[in-house]
Design a protein around this motif. Structure first.
Motif, short mmCIF file in Angstrom:
data_model
loop_
_atom_site.label_atom_id
_atom_site.label_comp_id
_atom_site.label_asym_id
_atom_site.label_seq_id
_atom_site.Cartn_x
_atom_site.Cartn_y
_atom_site.Cartn_z
N GLY A 243 0.77 -1.18 0.06
CA GLY A 243 -0.06 -0.04 0.15
C GLY A 243 0.81 1.21 0.03
N TYR A 244 2.04 1.15 -0.27
CA TYR A 244 2.95 2.54 -0.07
C TYR A 244 2.94 2.91 -1.47
CZ TYR A 244 3.97 1.30 4.79
OH TYR A 244 3.93 1.02 6.24
N THR A 245 3.13 4.48 -1.37
CA THR A 245 3.48 5.16 -2.70
C THR A 245 4.72 5.96 -2.20
OG1 THR A 245 2.05 7.07 -2.12
CG2 THR A 245 0.99 5.10 -3.38
N ALA A 246 5.18 6.55 -3.32
CA ALA A 246 6.53 7.38 -3.17
C ALA A 246 5.96 8.49 -2.17
CB ALA A 246 6.94 7.83 -4.64
N ALA A 247 4.67 8.88 -2.44
CA ALA A 247 4.27 10.31 -1.66
C ALA A 247 4.17 9.75 -0.13
CB ALA A 247 3.02 10.91 -2.25
N THR A 248 3.67 8.56 0.10
CA THR A 248 3.44 8.12 1.49
C THR A 248 4.47 8.05 2.20
OG1 THR A 248 3.18 5.86 0.92
CG2 THR A 248 1.12 7.41 1.05
N LEU A 249 5.95 7.52 1.41
CA LEU A 249 7.11 7.23 2.14
C LEU A 249 7.66 8.47 2.41
CD1 LEU A 249 8.28 4.16 0.09
CD2 LEU A 249 7.83 4.08 2.30
N THR A 250 7.69 9.46 1.37
CA THR A 250 8.16 10.65 1.70
C THR A 250 7.58 11.50 2.80
OG1 THR A 250 8.89 10.84 -0.64
CG2 THR A 250 8.95 12.85 0.56
N GLY A 251 6.15 11.22 2.85
CA GLY A 251 5.69 12.00 3.87
C GLY A 251 5.90 11.39 5.31
N ALA A 252 6.34 10.33 5.30
CA ALA A 252 6.55 9.62 6.59
C ALA A 252 7.91 10.08 7.00
CB ALA A 252 6.38 8.24 6.62
N LEU A 254 10.70 9.39 5.17
CA LEU A 254 11.54 8.35 4.61
C LEU A 254 12.09 8.70 3.18
CD1 LEU A 254 9.44 5.34 5.61
CD2 LEU A 254 11.40 6.16 6.83
N ALA A 255 13.25 8.09 2.68
CA ALA A 255 13.80 8.49 1.62
C ALA A 255 13.16 7.98 0.25
CB ALA A 255 15.40 8.30 1.55
N ASN A 256 12.15 7.25 0.44
CA ASN A 256 11.57 6.56 -0.74
C ASN A 256 12.50 5.57 -1.21
OD1 ASN A 256 9.68 5.63 -2.52
ND2 ASN A 256 10.04 7.46 -3.82
N ASN A 257 13.33 5.01 -0.72
CA ASN A 257 14.28 4.17 -1.18
C ASN A 257 13.80 2.60 -0.97
OD1 ASN A 257 15.46 3.24 1.24
ND2 ASN A 257 16.93 4.91 1.02
N LYS A 258 14.65 1.45 -1.49
CA LYS A 258 14.22 0.24 -1.59
C LYS A 258 14.41 -0.29 0.04
CE LYS A 258 15.38 -0.45 -6.33
NZ LYS A 258 16.29 -1.22 -7.16
N PHE A 259 15.39 0.09 0.71
CA PHE A 259 15.81 -0.18 2.06
C PHE A 259 14.52 0.24 2.71
CE2 PHE A 259 20.12 -0.23 0.21
CZ PHE A 259 20.37 -1.33 0.75
N ASP A 260 14.12 1.34 2.96
CA ASP A 260 12.94 2.01 3.72
C ASP A 260 11.61 1.41 3.29
OD1 ASP A 260 14.60 3.83 4.71
OD2 ASP A 260 14.04 5.36 3.10
N LEU A 261 11.50 0.86 2.02
CA LEU A 261 10.01 0.18 1.73
C LEU A 261 10.08 -1.17 2.42
CD1 LEU A 261 7.41 -0.32 0.38
CD2 LEU A 261 8.95 -1.10 -1.64
N ILE A 262 11.33 -2.00 2.34
CA ILE A 262 11.28 -3.31 2.91
C ILE A 262 11.25 -3.33 4.30
CG2 ILE A 262 12.95 -5.28 3.31
CD1 ILE A 262 13.99 -4.64 0.42
N GLY A 263 11.92 -2.00 4.91
CA GLY A 263 11.67 -2.00 6.28
C GLY A 263 10.45 -1.64 6.93
N LYS A 264 9.48 -1.11 6.30
CA LYS A 264 8.20 -0.72 6.53
C LYS A 264 7.25 -1.69 6.43
CE LYS A 264 6.41 2.65 7.49
NZ LYS A 264 6.02 3.20 8.68
N TRP A 287 21.10 -8.18 -5.94
CA TRP A 287 22.13 -7.74 -6.26
C TRP A 287 22.44 -6.13 -6.37
CZ3 TRP A 287 26.35 -9.93 -4.86
CH2 TRP A 287 26.37 -11.33 -4.49
N THR A 288 21.37 -5.66 -6.85
CA THR A 288 21.42 -4.06 -6.94
C THR A 288 21.45 -3.50 -5.52
OG1 THR A 288 19.94 -4.22 -9.05
CG2 THR A 288 20.25 -1.94 -7.62
N LEU A 289 20.68 -4.33 -4.66
CA LEU A 289 20.77 -3.68 -3.21
C LEU A 289 22.16 -3.85 -2.63
CD1 LEU A 289 17.06 -4.74 -1.91
CD2 LEU A 289 17.87 -2.59 -2.32
N ARG A 290 22.61 -5.42 -2.93
CA ARG A 290 23.78 -5.81 -2.35
C ARG A 290 24.91 -4.85 -2.92
NH1 ARG A 290 27.47 -5.77 0.07
NH2 ARG A 290 28.58 -7.54 0.83
N LEU A 291 24.99 -4.33 -4.06
CA LEU A 291 26.11 -3.37 -4.42
C LEU A 291 25.77 -2.01 -4.17
CD1 LEU A 291 26.50 -5.26 -8.03
CD2 LEU A 291 27.99 -5.44 -5.91
#
Length: 388
Positions: A243-252, A254-264, A287-291
């Protein structure tokens, strides 16, 4: 030869069973076993051991033969064994050619054009399967799985004074059913290949098993649930959208990155009382995240030289090509779904399929029967790895 021995063993075992029943009857009626019956049982036991020893010797010889390096056949040997050779002769053509492959039949006509023959077979890709090992797996003898899923639990439990009526809670349920699906395929090989090239035939058998398990892994994740497909983890209704969008992550904040989303998503699972035990990502996305690196060029997930298992926020990461690129699944897999195994891999061979007998072909078939039930969609979160 081994079939004849197996039949003889079956006959001996039937006789042993009959004599054993006779001995039991004598013991009951006479209080002892007659000498003739005892002698017959002893002789049958000796015959059984002799047959078993012969069967073991044959199996050992066959095993040793399979370990030998495949015979390198000359062009002439390959030519006269090819299925098209007879047709070529009948046509009486002075010039011409024929294929050393019958339709999609795997033949033993590997061109001997190398100055040095390497032992073994150069394999194609073999995926390391990761999803099935994470699932709770149980056997089943049914052709369909029925279950009752809790729909809504309204908890009205409250502190209650003495003599006052207790509050009433309510629970509603939803039935679910999932048929057991069959996954399989077949390939045809020449009888010559099966008889003359044990190593290649064994490799084909291995490939057949791999093909079934490869399809199963893809279905466990992405099966659309329409028979005869499995009902995969990412099929609609089997998860809760993050249920997350770029706007809701930014509004919370967060930086709207993949790590933040997975954490949420991990946090949301915990809030729902289904603590996540795994994160499933596409192999390329992992591997994109790992690098990923910070502003100073340091790897965010640690030194590449470390042998630490893939983890995010303390949860293991499973990278699989079965997961669609750009998607992420987070949840309690041990609670969300169950794998029901109706039958393991069955590898069958037949020379009586279609016109195999006439063409001297052997059909190799690999099949498996199973079902996946997703009982708790609330235990999983799924959606885009980069929300719009």
């Amino acid at each position: 030869m081994s079939d004849a021995i197996l039949k003889a063993l079956d006959s001996v075992e039937a006789k042993l069973k009959s004599m054993s029943e006779k001995a039991d009857a004598e013991m009951k009626d006479l209080g002892k076993v007659s000498a003739d019956t005892k002698a017959a049982i002893d002789n049958l036991g000796i015959e059984q051991r002799a047959l078993a020893d012969r069967l073991l010797q044959i199996e050992q010889k066959q095993s040793a033969k399979q370990d030998d390096e495949p015979k390198v056949e000359s062009w002439g040997e390959q030519f006269v064994k090819a299925a098209g050779y007879g047709d070529f002769q009948k046509k009486g053509e002075q010039r011409g050619s024929f294929g050393l492959e019958v339709k999609n039949t795997v033949t033993n006509a590997i061109a001997n054009t190398f100055s040095e023959r390497r032992p073994g077979i150069v394999e194609g890709a073999f995926r390391v399967f990761t999803i099935e090992d994470l699932l709770v797996s149980i056997p089943t003898s049914a052709n369909a799985i029925d279950w009752i899923r809790e729909n809504v639990f309204t908890n009205a439990a409250a502190e209650t004074a003495e003599g006052v009526q207790l509050p009433q809670s309510s629970i509603t349920f939803t039935p679910g059913t999932m048929p057991v699906s069959a996954v399989g395929h077949f390939v045809k090989i020449t009888r010559q290949l099966a008889m003359d090239n044990a190593a290649l035939a064994a490799y084909i058998n291995r490939r057949m098993v791999y093909g079934v398990n490869l399809k199963v892994e893809n279905q466990l994740v992405a099966g659309n649930g329409t028979a005869p497909n499995l009902n995969g983890l990412t099929n609609a209704g089997n998860f809760t959208a993050h249920g997350y969008t770029a706007a809701t992550l930014t509004g919370a904040g967060l930086a709207n990155n993949k790590f933040d989303l997975i954490g949420k998503m991990i946090g949301d699972c915990a809030l729902a009382d289904y603590p996540a035990d795994v994160v499933i990502l596409n192999t390329g996305d992992w591997w994109t995240l790992r690098l990923a690196k910070d502003s100073q060029g340091r790897y965010i997930l640690g030194d590449p030289g470390s042998n630490v298992a893939p983890m995010l926020f303390g949860r293991p990461v499973v990278a699989s090509n079965a997961m669609v690129a750009g998607k992420v699944w987070v949840g309690s897999l041990s609670q969300a779904a169950t794998l029901h195994n109706r039958a393991g891999i069955a590898l069958d061979l037949s020379d009586s399929d279609e016109n195999n007998f006439q063409l001297q072909l052997v059909t190799i078939r690999a099949t498996r029967r199973l079902a996946l039930t997703v009982e708790k969609p609330a235990a999983a979160r799924y959606g885009d790895l980069v929300p719009a």
